[in-house]
Design a protein around this motif. Structure first.
Motif, PDB file in Angstrom:
ATOM      1  N   ARG A   6       0.835  -1.202   0.000  1.00  0.00           N
ATOM      2  CA  ARG A   6       0.000   0.000   0.000  1.00  0.00           C
ATOM      3  C   ARG A   6       0.867   1.248   0.000  1.00  0.00           C
ATOM      4  NH1 ARG A   6      -2.881   3.561   3.539  1.00  0.00           N
ATOM      5  NH2 ARG A   6      -1.739   2.772   5.367  1.00  0.00           N
ATOM      6  N   ASN A   7       0.582   2.175  -0.930  1.00  0.00           N
ATOM      7  CA  ASN A   7       1.367   3.405  -1.032  1.00  0.00           C
ATOM      8  C   ASN A   7       1.123   4.315   0.170  1.00  0.00           C
ATOM      9  OD1 ASN A   7       2.033   2.358  -3.482  1.00  0.00           O
ATOM     10  ND2 ASN A   7       1.392   4.125  -4.705  1.00  0.00           N
ATOM     11  N   LEU A   8       2.215   4.925   0.656  1.00  0.00           N
ATOM     12  CA  LEU A   8       2.135   5.850   1.796  1.00  0.00           C
ATOM     13  C   LEU A   8       2.567   7.252   1.410  1.00  0.00           C
ATOM     14  CD1 LEU A   8       3.640   3.564   4.592  1.00  0.00           C
ATOM     15  CD2 LEU A   8       1.219   4.011   4.112  1.00  0.00           C
ATOM     16  N   GLY A   9       2.554   7.555   0.128  1.00  0.00           N
ATOM     17  CA  GLY A   9       2.960   8.871  -0.336  1.00  0.00           C
ATOM     18  C   GLY A   9       4.296   8.835  -1.041  1.00  0.00           C
ATOM     19  N   GLY A  10       4.699   9.990  -1.564  1.00  0.00           N
ATOM     20  CA  GLY A  10       5.938  10.059  -2.324  1.00  0.00           C
ATOM     21  C   GLY A  10       5.782   9.355  -3.661  1.00  0.00           C
ATOM     22  N   SER A  11       6.898   8.899  -4.190  1.00  0.00           N
ATOM     23  CA  SER A  11       6.894   8.195  -5.467  1.00  0.00           C
ATOM     24  C   SER A  11       7.164   6.716  -5.238  1.00  0.00           C
ATOM     25  CB  SER A  11       7.959   8.774  -6.398  1.00  0.00           C
ATOM     26  OG  SER A  11       7.697  10.139  -6.674  1.00  0.00           O
ATOM     27  N   VAL A  12       6.329   5.877  -5.834  1.00  0.00           N
ATOM     28  CA  VAL A  12       6.456   4.432  -5.679  1.00  0.00           C
ATOM     29  C   VAL A  12       6.336   3.783  -7.053  1.00  0.00           C
ATOM     30  CG1 VAL A  12       5.467   2.340  -4.668  1.00  0.00           C
ATOM     31  CG2 VAL A  12       5.461   4.482  -3.360  1.00  0.00           C
ATOM     32  N   THR A  13       7.198   2.835  -7.332  1.00  0.00           N
ATOM     33  CA  THR A  13       7.111   2.080  -8.574  1.00  0.00           C
ATOM     34  C   THR A  13       7.939   0.807  -8.459  1.00  0.00           C
ATOM     35  OG1 THR A  13       7.375   2.185 -10.980  1.00  0.00           O
ATOM     36  CG2 THR A  13       9.090   3.223  -9.642  1.00  0.00           C
ATOM     37  N   ASN A  14       7.672  -0.121  -9.345  1.00  0.00           N
ATOM     38  CA  ASN A  14       8.613  -1.217  -9.528  1.00  0.00           C
ATOM     39  C   ASN A  14       9.522  -0.845 -10.692  1.00  0.00           C
ATOM     40  OD1 ASN A  14       6.461  -1.411 -11.332  1.00  0.00           O
ATOM     41  ND2 ASN A  14       6.625  -3.628 -11.528  1.00  0.00           N
ATOM     42  N   VAL A  15      10.757  -1.244 -10.621  1.00  0.00           N
ATOM     43  CA  VAL A  15      11.744  -0.879 -11.641  1.00  0.00           C
ATOM     44  C   VAL A  15      12.399  -2.136 -12.187  1.00  0.00           C
ATOM     45  CG1 VAL A  15      12.218   1.396 -10.662  1.00  0.00           C
ATOM     46  CG2 VAL A  15      13.542  -0.572  -9.881  1.00  0.00           C
ATOM     47  N   ASN A  16      12.864  -2.052 -13.415  1.00  0.00           N
ATOM     48  CA  ASN A  16      13.578  -3.169 -14.011  1.00  0.00           C
ATOM     49  C   ASN A  16      14.941  -3.340 -13.351  1.00  0.00           C
ATOM     50  OD1 ASN A  16      11.723  -4.004 -16.076  1.00  0.00           O
ATOM     51  ND2 ASN A  16      12.159  -2.081 -17.114  1.00  0.00           N
ATOM     52  N   SER A  38      10.740  10.867  -0.184  1.00  0.00           N
ATOM     53  CA  SER A  38      10.263  10.630   1.188  1.00  0.00           C
ATOM     54  C   SER A  38       9.020   9.745   1.221  1.00  0.00           C
ATOM     55  CB  SER A  38       9.959  11.960   1.906  1.00  0.00           C
ATOM     56  OG  SER A  38      11.121  12.760   1.970  1.00  0.00           O
ATOM     57  N   GLY A  39       8.855   8.952   0.183  1.00  0.00           N
ATOM     58  CA  GLY A  39       7.690   8.097   0.094  1.00  0.00           C
ATOM     59  C   GLY A  39       7.880   6.780   0.821  1.00  0.00           C
ATOM     60  N   GLY A  40       6.845   5.958   0.747  1.00  0.00           N
ATOM     61  CA  GLY A  40       6.928   4.666   1.399  1.00  0.00           C
ATOM     62  C   GLY A  40       5.788   3.755   0.985  1.00  0.00           C
ATOM     63  N   VAL A  41       5.925   2.503   1.362  1.00  0.00           N
ATOM     64  CA  VAL A  41       4.876   1.506   1.164  1.00  0.00           C
ATOM     65  C   VAL A  41       4.802   0.649   2.416  1.00  0.00           C
ATOM     66  CG1 VAL A  41       5.099   1.381  -1.353  1.00  0.00           C
ATOM     67  CG2 VAL A  41       6.482  -0.133   0.094  1.00  0.00           C
ATOM     68  N   GLU A  42       3.670  -0.014   2.601  1.00  0.00           N
ATOM     69  CA  GLU A  42       3.555  -0.931   3.718  1.00  0.00           C
ATOM     70  C   GLU A  42       2.768  -2.173   3.300  1.00  0.00           C
ATOM     71  OE1 GLU A  42       1.434   0.910   6.940  1.00  0.00           O
ATOM     72  OE2 GLU A  42      -0.533   0.495   6.058  1.00  0.00           O
ATOM     73  N   GLN A  43       3.059  -3.270   3.975  1.00  0.00           N
ATOM     74  CA  GLN A  43       2.297  -4.495   3.781  1.00  0.00           C
ATOM     75  C   GLN A  43       1.844  -4.993   5.140  1.00  0.00           C
ATOM     76  OE1 GLN A  43       3.283  -9.050   2.583  1.00  0.00           O
ATOM     77  NE2 GLN A  43       3.617  -7.572   0.926  1.00  0.00           N
ATOM     78  N   ARG A  44       0.557  -5.211   5.250  1.00  0.00           N
ATOM     79  CA  ARG A  44       0.004  -5.751   6.491  1.00  0.00           C
ATOM     80  C   ARG A  44      -0.119  -7.259   6.344  1.00  0.00           C
ATOM     81  NH1 ARG A  44      -4.696  -7.381   8.983  1.00  0.00           N
ATOM     82  NH2 ARG A  44      -4.937  -6.765  11.173  1.00  0.00           N
ATOM     83  N   ILE A  45       0.608  -7.983   7.161  1.00  0.00           N
ATOM     84  CA  ILE A  45       0.571  -9.442   7.176  1.00  0.00           C
ATOM     85  C   ILE A  45      -0.546  -9.859   8.116  1.00  0.00           C
ATOM     86  CG2 ILE A  45       1.889 -11.539   7.650  1.00  0.00           C
ATOM     87  CD1 ILE A  45       4.437  -9.778   7.250  1.00  0.00           C
TER      88      ILE A  45
END
Length: 739
Positions: free
Chosen positions: A492-502, A517-524
């Motif tokens: 889940r995106n938490l702001g900033g810039s998020v992407t998958n890259v090659n 200053s972005g981030g992501v999170e995963q809730r297990i």
């Protein structure tokens, strides 16, 4: 675990034939069975061999049968040991085996008698009940699998079918499978040149022995053509026909020399026979197209067999079509059970009395959630519900797979469905390993998919548990999306810039990048209480990863900037039982790139290592399996022949590459002293072991050694160097590989 019973009845024998086969066997009926296979050949010139085979396929009983299978099956089942099974189930089996052996030895036996003997033998073998509760075996995903001889398992687009007391896995070997396994750092587009259809056998659904190539490029497909001339061969399954005693393989084929698209039906006399041409059906009634979309074979509890498929173009309609009962060489009219969006990977399973049709998105081998329609009646060809997403497949697109097939195991304690997902993607570069198997259970109204990277399964009881090396982070290698996206699957995106890259670590295709200053999170959703290790690979600017427990406790792994990939690790993370959250953040405007994230339970009470019994296939004992010396584990031990080179060999499957501690349990009651042996791992001698006298054959002890092991299948051989041979060998306990 020879003889483990995981279905309370055979998948391939109906209730009717349980009775009818025994009756046929006892009275040796000579009348031909009703079958119509005269059109199995196209109007091409027929050879005498083909004509003879057609007469046999029709159930002709006027002359002696020519059947390669019954003698093979009798020989195989004569290796079963009565002490491994309950007395009642063995009594029934032994009677059927004796009767079948008599028919196999009778050169005048008719086709009807052979089919009846074969069916009765398989029915009784399916009814064998293990005398113990079996053992847990480890299934490790995200790796390339080997057979019990250490060779690659090549099996795409197939299925697992239980005949008698044994599981058989059929699939297609493509050239691309060899290329990608040798170098999994690129994609081999469209490399689906057909090599063969191999078959593997197993008693425990974990250890697979290569048996044969049931079809090759030279296999005939009618009119003088062969499989080598086909433009496509794939998506297959196998059924058993009780009337003819034949095993019938149904596979998609596109062959310009045989009229284009169709379902090719091959048949053999045993599950591992070399299969011959039976029929090519280009059109299934009620389907709007020739051939099929993706297809699998489903065998119901009553032994009736069905083809599960979609129409070839558009694939918007799902069908269930019955195999003709007389000989299984025709597919009867399809019954439409769904209509809507295009779907592929069509497959069926049954759980708690309901039928479930599952399929993936239609986008050319790409991974997706599983879409399910469930039956609303007790009829497999009856009405079905609207489509819904199979719970548990959302976070990582079904463990980064497309729907492959299902295996339903009815254990003594619970029923478990195994989801067998395809990850070959025409051809791959979406992670390591082609075959990803995970458990499906049902605790509420709907089934639940459990996306685990490692788990342990007991085929006897049907129980499963999470493995020691399981990674609780989903989509940890960022392979699920397969295209560049701004919202990565499972995170889940938490702001900033998020992407998958090659360009992931170790040549993988993608990595996760967060910046500004972005981030992501995963809730297990849930982790067991314990001590964990968090690890990942990172490059680029600085960042951090925070792990938060269900009680709000937090631990932080700092990621310093790095121009190249570097492994980062945080150990000793205490987590309570319940949900946990993993958060990845960039420290500033620069981008931090991470890959191969892992959260593994390292607690002392986590499942550790595995036991491999000497009497349980695929273990090999050059001697006899005995049970006359008290104190052994399981149902017996290896009493090796008194000769140099009379070895005991085990196939072990650790989750990771490294050094493992191996404990050999043995008894040496000889008065002549120690019995030495070479320790051979994967064909190379890595040391010697001296098995000292234990004073009595009923006194058991262990000898501990360390050996290098690879992730996946390995062989460990104890090879005696003197004429006395080995001591009695009970089992190996193999610890987790480290380093």
């Amino acid at each position: 675990m020879e003889g483990d019973i995981v279905r309370k009845r055979s998948r391939v024998v109906s209730k009717y034939w349980k009775v009818a086969a025994a009756a046929l066997l006892s009275v040796a009926l000579a009348a031909p069975l009703s079958a119509s296979t005269a059109a199995a050949e196209t109007p091409a010139t027929k050879t005498q061999a083909t004509q003879a085979r057609e007469l046999q396929d029709q159930g002709a009983a006027a002359g002696p049968a020519v059947d390669r299978g019954l003698e093979y099956l009798v020989s195989d089942y004569q290796t079963r040991t009565p002490t491994k099974y309950t007395a009642d189930s063995w009594t029934s089996f032994a009677k059927a085996l004796t009767a079948a052996a008599g028919v196999a030895d009778d050169t005048s036996a008719t086709a009807s008698e052979v089919a009846a003997a074969k069916t009765a033998l398989m029915t009784s073998a399916a009814g064998l009940e293990a005398a113990d509760e079996g053992t847990f075996q480890t299934i490790t995903n995200n790796t390339f699998w080997n057979d019990t001889s250490g060779n690659p398992i090549h099996s795409q687009g197939g299925g697992v079918f239980k005949f008698g007391d044994t599981y058989y896995w059929y699939g297609v070997h493509y050239t691309g499978a060899e290329l990608y396994r040798a170098n999994p750092t690129r994609k081999y587009d469209g490399n689906v040149s057909f090599v063969s259809i191999p078959v593997y056998s197993s008693k425990d659904l974990v250890n697979w022995k290569f048996e044969n190539r049931v079809a090759t490029r030279s296999t005939g497909v009618g009119s003088g053509a062969n499989l080598g001339g086909a433009g496509w061969v794939g998506r297959l399954g196998v059924s058993y026909n009780e009337n003819t005693g034949k095993y019938v393989l149904a596979v998609q084929m596109w062959h310009t020399g045989r009229g284009g698209h169709g379902v090719l039906l091959l048949q053999g006399d045993s599950p591992t026979d070399t299969f011959d041409y039976g029929y090519l059906q280009t059109q299934i009634t009620n389907s709007p197209t020739t051939g099929t979309g993706d297809q699998t074979v489903f065998t119901d509890d009553n032994g009736k067999d069905y083809l599960i498929f979609s129409n070839r173009e558009g694939r918007s309609r799902g069908f269930v079509a019955k195999f003709r009962e007389s000989d299984s060489l025709r597919i009867e009219p399809g019954v439409e059970i769904r209509r809507g969006a295009g779907r592929e990977g069509n497959a069926m399973f049954k759980l708690d009395g309901k039928y479930y049709h599952a399929a993936s998105d239609l986008h050319g081998w790409n991974t997706s959630v599983n879409h399910v329609n469930e039956s609303t009646s007790s009829n497999v060809q009856g009405s079905y519900s609207g489509e819904y997403v199979l719970a548990g497949t959302e976070m990582d697109y079904s463990h980064v797979t497309q729907t492959g097939f299902f295996v339903t195991v009815k254990g003594t304690k619970q029923d478990t469905v195994i989801y067998a997902g395809d990850r070959w993607a025409d051809f791959a570069w979406n992670g390591i390993g082609y075959n990803q198997w995970v458990p499906i259970t049902k605790s509420g109204a709907r089934p639940q998919f459990h996306s685990v990277s490692q788990w342990q399964f007991n085929v006897t009881t049907g129980e499963w548990r999470v493995g020691q090396a399981n990674n609780y982070i989903l989509n940890p290698d960022i392979q699920a999306d397969r295209i560049i996206v701004s919202s990565v699957r499972g995170w889940r995106n938490l702001g900033g810039s998020v992407t998958n890259v090659n360009g992931g670590v170790n040549g993988s295709r993608f990595a996760l990048q967060v910046s500004n200053s972005g981030g992501v999170e995963q809730r297990i959703a849930s982790v067991p209480a314990g001590t964990y290790t968090l690890s990942l690979h990172a490059r680029g600017s600085a960042g951090q990863v925070v792990i938060t427990g269900a009680n709000g406790s937090q631990r932080t792994l700092g990621i310093p900037s790095s121009s190249g990939w570097a492994k980062r690790e945080l150990t000793g993370i205490a987590l309570p039982s319940g949900a946990a959250t993993v958060t990845v953040r960039a420290s500033g405007s620069g981008g931090v790139t991470v890959d191969q994230l892992s959260l593994v339970n390292t607690s002392a009470d986590a499942p550790s290592g595995q036991r491999y019994e000497a009497e349980t296939a695929p273990a090999v004992c050059q001697g006899t399996i005995d049970s006359n010396q008290a104190g052994f584990s399981g149902s017996g031990f290896c009493n090796g022949s008194a000769a140099a080179g009379a070895f005991a060999q085990f196939t072990v499957t650790p989750a990771t590459t490294g050094t493992a501690t191996v404990a050999v349990r043995f008894a040496n009651g000889s008065t002549s002293g120690a019995r030495p042996a070479n320790l051979i791992v994967n064909g190379s001698t890595v040391g010697t072991v001296s098995f000292d006298s234990t004073g009595a054959w009923t006194t058991w002890t262990t000898k501990t050694v360390t050996v290098p092991l690879n992730a996946g299948s390995n062989t460990i051989r104890l090879d005696p160097t003197t004429a006395a041979g080995l001591p009695n060998v009970d089992y190996l306990d193999v610890g987790a590989a480290t380093g």
